[in-house]
Write an enzyme that holds these catalytic residues in place. Structure first.
Site, PDB file in Angstrom:
ATOM      1  N   ASP A 154       0.837  -1.200   0.000  1.00  0.00           N
ATOM      2  CA  ASP A 154       0.000   0.000   0.000  1.00  0.00           C
ATOM      3  C   ASP A 154       0.881   1.264   0.000  1.00  0.00           C
ATOM      4  OD1 ASP A 154      -2.430   1.322   0.067  1.00  0.00           O
ATOM      5  OD2 ASP A 154      -3.201   0.191   1.781  1.00  0.00           O
ATOM      6  N   TRP A 188      -3.213   3.475  -5.711  1.00  0.00           N
ATOM      7  CA  TRP A 188      -4.507   4.078  -6.068  1.00  0.00           C
ATOM      8  C   TRP A 188      -4.490   4.889  -7.371  1.00  0.00           C
ATOM      9  CZ3 TRP A 188      -2.577   6.510  -1.228  1.00  0.00           C
ATOM     10  CH2 TRP A 188      -2.573   5.605  -0.156  1.00  0.00           C
ATOM     11  N   GLY A 189      -3.470   4.670  -8.208  1.00  0.00           N
ATOM     12  CA  GLY A 189      -3.403   5.412  -9.465  1.00  0.00           C
ATOM     13  C   GLY A 189      -2.916   6.840  -9.293  1.00  0.00           C
ATOM     14  N   ASP A 209     -10.204   3.405  -3.370  1.00  0.00           N
ATOM     15  CA  ASP A 209     -10.883   2.209  -2.864  1.00  0.00           C
ATOM     16  C   ASP A 209     -12.313   2.120  -3.389  1.00  0.00           C
ATOM     17  OD1 ASP A 209      -8.568   1.942  -1.455  1.00  0.00           O
ATOM     18  OD2 ASP A 209      -9.510   1.911   0.531  1.00  0.00           O
TER      19      ASP A 209
HETATM   20  C1  GLA Z   1      -5.963   1.263   1.532  1.00  0.00           C
HETATM   21  C2  GLA Z   1      -6.082   0.260   0.393  1.00  0.00           C
HETATM   22  C3  GLA Z   1      -7.182  -0.751   0.726  1.00  0.00           C
HETATM   23  C4  GLA Z   1      -6.871  -1.444   2.033  1.00  0.00           C
HETATM   24  C5  GLA Z   1      -6.681  -0.423   3.132  1.00  0.00           C
HETATM   25  C6  GLA Z   1      -6.180  -1.051   4.412  1.00  0.00           C
HETATM   26  O1  GLA Z   1      -7.104   2.059   1.653  1.00  0.00           O
HETATM   27  O2  GLA Z   1      -6.362   0.909  -0.807  1.00  0.00           O
HETATM   28  O3  GLA Z   1      -7.327  -1.691  -0.324  1.00  0.00           O
HETATM   29  O4  GLA Z   1      -5.699  -2.201   1.861  1.00  0.00           O
HETATM   30  O5  GLA Z   1      -5.741   0.582   2.755  1.00  0.00           O
HETATM   31  O6  GLA Z   1      -5.918  -0.139   5.404  1.00  0.00           O
END
Ligand code: GLA
Length: 388
Positions: A154, A188-189, A209
């Site tokens: 992440d 996340w792009g 997300d």
């Molecule tokens: C981010 C990621 C999610 C998840 C959360 C966990 O938001 O994009 O997919 O892994 O963290 O905290």
């Protein structure tokens, strides 16, 4: 780390208006030659993860047909980790994982499944647990020693860091860990991953997300669709994990969600409670004909080929046997007739046989096009094969 030229990309995206990708460079770790399939804890359970949840999920996936349908990675997302030891080794929550992660990975393996885990490129994960920054090599070795098969990394608490550099660091750490590990990039792009992630990871998030809502699902679809040309065997756009079965959409909407993820050759990571899912949810997640479209060996990501109105769309995805998958997507709130013209969808033939992948029925041979009424917020998904 070997890097190979992604020849597959040359043949991708030949359908529709998009120009073929001239070349691209892919990570060559020999993994994820079709989009990864499995389950991830985050969408349904958030931080409420435990050894018993993972064991029961693996038991269910082995027994309910998911494993045999291709869902092989069981991935624990955030919150399994609590601290670092004096020597820097990452430590799992011993209350929630009393037998440790290695024993849990072995259990998952004993069920014929693979095991995945989550980390973060920054100093802390999104939920404030220890991140991997400064511990990349050590963590990759620990995961290999625990027999981890898949790592999602992440991007929280990483301000000031350069995403291509940090993710390459972890890619190299995994490559030298002594174990084959799928690498899932999750920023996340935000840093144009489509420009660098194909040579760094096996999949990369293209979006924020997902939420368990129809508009969120469509937003992620639309964003990921913009990068179709770069996807191919070993390197996939990731519009985020599935919400199928989590309760925020109707079964028709979930069928559309699942269909469109398959059309996009997206990773299929179930995000629901597979221990208690309804028959309807199971029928969606286990539809073998839709899964086959996602997992097609050609690895082409589908594209929009016709959009009579912004809410009525025809999508097409080339398949290895010369047929195409076509999704007639009705994003509107009223039923509507949608026509799929075979030429526009990339099949240069007069006649083609059509099979409905949700009705599991051959519909017959059609000349030039297939047209049908599609319910509101729904999809009709067909496989079209040239005749003669
Ligand atoms: C981010 C990621 C999610 C998840 C959360 C966990 O938001 O994009 O997919 O892994 O963290 O905290």
């Amino acid at each position: 780390m070997k890097i190979r030229i992604g020849i597959a990309a040359l043949s991708l995206a030949l359908v529709g208006a998009s120009a073929p990708q001239s070349h691209s460079v892919y990570l060559d770790n020999g993994l994820a030659l079709t989009p990864p399939m499995g389950w991830n804890s985050w969408n349904h359970f958030g931080c409420n993860v435990s050894e018993s949840l993972i064991r029961e999920t693996a038991d269910s996936m082995a027994a309910n047909g998911m494993r045999d349908a291709g869902y092989k990675y069981v991935v624990i997302d955030d919150c399994w980790q609590v601290a670092r030891a004096a020597d820097g080794t990452i430590i799992a929550d011993s209350t929630r994982f009393p037998h440790g992660i290695a024993a849990l990975a072995d259990y998952v393996h004993s069920k014929g499944l693979k095991f995945g885990i989550y980390t973060d490129a920054g100093t802390k994960t999104c939920q404030g647990r220890p991140g991997t920054y400064g511990h990349e090599v050590q963590d990759a070795r620990t995961y290999a020693a625990w027999h981890v098969d898949y790592v999602k990394e992440d991007w929280c608490n990483a301000s000031g860091l350069d995403a291509p550099t940090q993710y390459a660091k972890f890619r190299d750490a995994l490559a030298h860990s002594g174990r084959k590990i799928v690498f899932s990039i999750c920023e996340w792009g935000h840093n144009q991953p489509w420009d660098w992630a194909p040579k760094t990871g096996n999949l990369w998030r293209t979006t924020e997300d997902i939420e368990d809502k129809w508009p969120s699902m469509l937003t992620n679809l639309d964003i990921s669709a913009q990068h179709s040309k770069i996807a191919g065997p070993g390197a996939w756009n990731d519009p985020d994990m599935l919400e199928v079965g989590n309760g925020g959409m109707t079964d028709g909407e979930y069928r559309a969600h699942f269909s469109m993820w398959a059309m996009m050759a997206a990773p299929l990571l179930a995000g629901n409670d597979v221990r208690t899912m309804s028959a309807a949810t199971k029928a969606i997640l286990l539809n073998p004909e839709v899964i086959a479209v996602d997992q097609d060996s050609l690895g082409a990501q589908g594209v929009i080929v016709w959009e009579p109105t912004p809410e009525l769309q025809v999508w097409s995805k080339r398949l290895h046997d010369g047929s195409i998958a076509v999704a007639l997507l009705n994003r509107s709130t009223a039923p509507a007739k949608i026509s799929a013209n075979f030429w526009r969808a990339g099949l240069h033939v007069g006649s083609a046989s059509v099979r409905d992948l949700w009705a599991h029925a051959d519909l017959g041979t059609f000349k030039n096009e297939y047209a049908t009424t599609v319910a509101a917020h729904a999809v009709v998904m067909i496989r079209v094969k040239p005749v003669g």
